[in-house]
Design a protein around this motif. Structure first.
Motif, short mmCIF file in Angstrom:
data_model
loop_
_atom_site.label_atom_id
_atom_site.label_comp_id
_atom_site.label_asym_id
_atom_site.label_seq_id
_atom_site.Cartn_x
_atom_site.Cartn_y
_atom_site.Cartn_z
N LEU A 100 8.74 12.87 -8.32
CA LEU A 100 9.58 12.95 -7.14
C LEU A 100 9.25 14.22 -6.36
O LEU A 100 9.19 15.31 -6.95
N PRO A 101 9.00 14.12 -5.06
CA PRO A 101 8.74 15.35 -4.28
C PRO A 101 9.94 16.29 -4.32
O PRO A 101 11.07 15.87 -4.61
N ASP A 102 9.69 17.53 -4.01
CA ASP A 102 10.77 18.51 -4.02
C ASP A 102 11.59 18.38 -2.74
O ASP A 102 11.44 19.14 -1.79
N PHE A 103 12.47 17.37 -2.74
CA PHE A 103 13.31 17.14 -1.57
C PHE A 103 14.36 18.25 -1.40
O PHE A 103 15.10 18.25 -0.42
N GLN B 50 7.66 16.55 2.86
CA GLN B 50 8.42 17.79 2.80
C GLN B 50 8.48 18.50 4.15
O GLN B 50 9.23 19.47 4.31
N ASN B 51 7.71 18.01 5.13
CA ASN B 51 7.77 18.58 6.49
C ASN B 51 8.96 18.06 7.30
O ASN B 51 9.28 18.61 8.34
N LEU B 52 9.61 17.00 6.79
CA LEU B 52 10.65 16.33 7.57
C LEU B 52 11.99 17.02 7.35
O LEU B 52 12.92 16.47 6.75
N GLN C 287 0.84 -1.20 0.00
CA GLN C 287 0.00 0.00 0.00
C GLN C 287 0.88 1.26 0.00
O GLN C 287 2.07 1.20 -0.26
N ALA C 288 0.30 2.40 0.28
CA ALA C 288 1.02 3.66 0.14
C ALA C 288 1.73 4.06 1.43
O ALA C 288 1.41 3.56 2.51
N ILE C 289 2.68 4.99 1.29
CA ILE C 289 3.32 5.57 2.46
C ILE C 289 2.30 6.47 3.15
O ILE C 289 1.72 7.36 2.53
N PRO C 290 2.05 6.27 4.43
CA PRO C 290 1.02 7.06 5.11
C PRO C 290 1.34 8.55 5.13
O PRO C 290 2.49 8.95 5.31
N ASN C 291 0.32 9.36 4.93
CA ASN C 291 0.50 10.80 5.00
C ASN C 291 0.93 11.24 6.39
O ASN C 291 1.57 12.28 6.57
N PHE D 65 4.23 9.59 -3.53
CA PHE D 65 4.78 10.12 -2.29
C PHE D 65 3.79 11.10 -1.66
O PHE D 65 3.25 11.97 -2.36
N PRO D 66 3.55 11.01 -0.36
CA PRO D 66 2.69 12.02 0.27
C PRO D 66 3.43 13.36 0.36
O PRO D 66 4.64 13.41 0.61
#
Length: 337
Positions: free
Chosen positions: A114-117, A95-97, A64-68, A90-91
């Motif tokens: 890809l999220p804006d890491f 980006q909060n981490l 399943q998905a990575i939890p929000n 990707f949730p």
């Protein structure tokens, strides 16, 4: 065990789902459940472990998905979800981490962009290889980034690659086996870069300024692209640390002066199907430690020079096939001792 701060259950035979009760251990700072047989979804309750700095769930059967809710674990510095069966996108909450230093999502079935890491200024290692990502790269990586390792290989990422100018900490970049196109990015200022894998994409141009200043580079792979550039001495003269060069299956034109020699000692040189001919490449005659050489399919219409049979005592792999090399052996090549 609400006061527990450290829990390592890795490399056992734990199976089935991870209990929701893990979320009650809100004092936990270290959790390692890797190398088990845990399955089903990662519980949303993980988001309650706000003190967690280290989380390793790799090498399981999680799906399943990575939890929000992961975005609530803002103390995380290490996150490894590799070698599972995770899917979905990707949730955005990742980006909060902002404290993350090491992230590994490799060997899953994640999709989308890809999220804006680049927003994570502490990030030193990002590994997302062997997924199904199919978007474009995010905005240009910030010049103050601490990024050292970036592996996005074996996805379906596409488009032009923004330059990496100024990433002075970057040591390894792997974009192998994607669908990137256009010119090779500019790596000016990447003074620490040692490994650069750009093979099996759709790049069309290799500018000398792109990699010409990478004096720390040891491994360069440009193979299986569509590069039609003219390669001159400028492309290679400053790569003083280079040990492994793979550029096979491109459409290079080599323009070196007749007396020019490769100004380094290389271990591996793969230049199959690169239009080296018609002359035998004289510029490798000073290579005394080369172990693997492939210059097959290069339209070489020449005899093998005498110096070649004494080029290296380290040779273990040699491919001169599918040329029009003529003449006869002047001596036994690499005699047994």
């Amino acid at each position: 065990m609400t006061g527990l701060t450290y829990l390592d259950l890795s490399s056992n035979q734990l199976s089935q789902a991870i209990p929701n009760s893990f979320g009650r251990m809100n004092a936990l700072t270290y959790l390692d459940l890797s190398s088990n047989q845990l399955s089903q979804a990662i519980p949303n309750s993980f988001g309650r472990m706000t003190a967690l700095t280290y989380l390793d769930l790799s090498s399981n059967l999680l799906s399943q998905a990575i939890p929000n809710s992961f975005g609530c674990m803002t103390a995380l510095t290490f996150l490894d979800l590799s070698s599972n069966q995770l899917h979905g996108e990707f949730p955005n909450s990742l980006q909060n981490l902002s404290n993350l230093k090491v992230v590994d999502f490799s060997f899953n079935n994640l999709i989308g962009s890809l999220p804006d890491f680049t927003l994570l200024s502490s990030l030193t290692e990002l590994v997302v290889n062997f997924n199904q990502l199919d978007g474009y790269l995010p905005t240009v990586f910030e010049k103050h980034s601490a990024l050292q390792i970036l592996d996005l290989s074996n996805n379906h990422l596409k488009g032009s690659v923004l330059d990496f100018t100024g990433l002075s900490s970057l040591e390894s970049l792997d974009l192998h086996n994607n669908e990137f196109s256009g010119s090779l990015p500019d790596f000016t200022g990447c003074s620490s870069l040692q490994v650069l894998y750009l093979g099996k994409n759709k790049f069309t141009e290799w500018g000398a300024q792109s990699t010409g200043s990478l004096s720390s580079l040891t491994d360069l792979d440009l193979s299986m692209n569509s590069i039609e550039s003219t390669i001159t001495e400028t492309h290679l003269s400053n790569l003083s640390s280079l040990k492994h060069l793979s550029a096979s299956y491109n459409s290079f034109t080599f323009e070196f002066s007749s007396e020019w020699l490769l100004p380094l000692q290389i271990d591996t040189l793969y230049l199959s199907s690169c239009k080296l001919g018609p002359k035998f490449p004289n510029w490798i005659r000073n290579q005394h430690i080369i172990g693997s050489l492939d210059i097959s399919h290069n339209q070489i219409l020449d005899t093998v020079p005498i110096w070649f049979w004494n080029i290296s005592t380290e040779m273990v792999r040699l491919n001169l096939s599918s040329n029009e090399i003529r003449g006869k052996f002047s001596q036994s090549p690499w005699p047994c001792t």
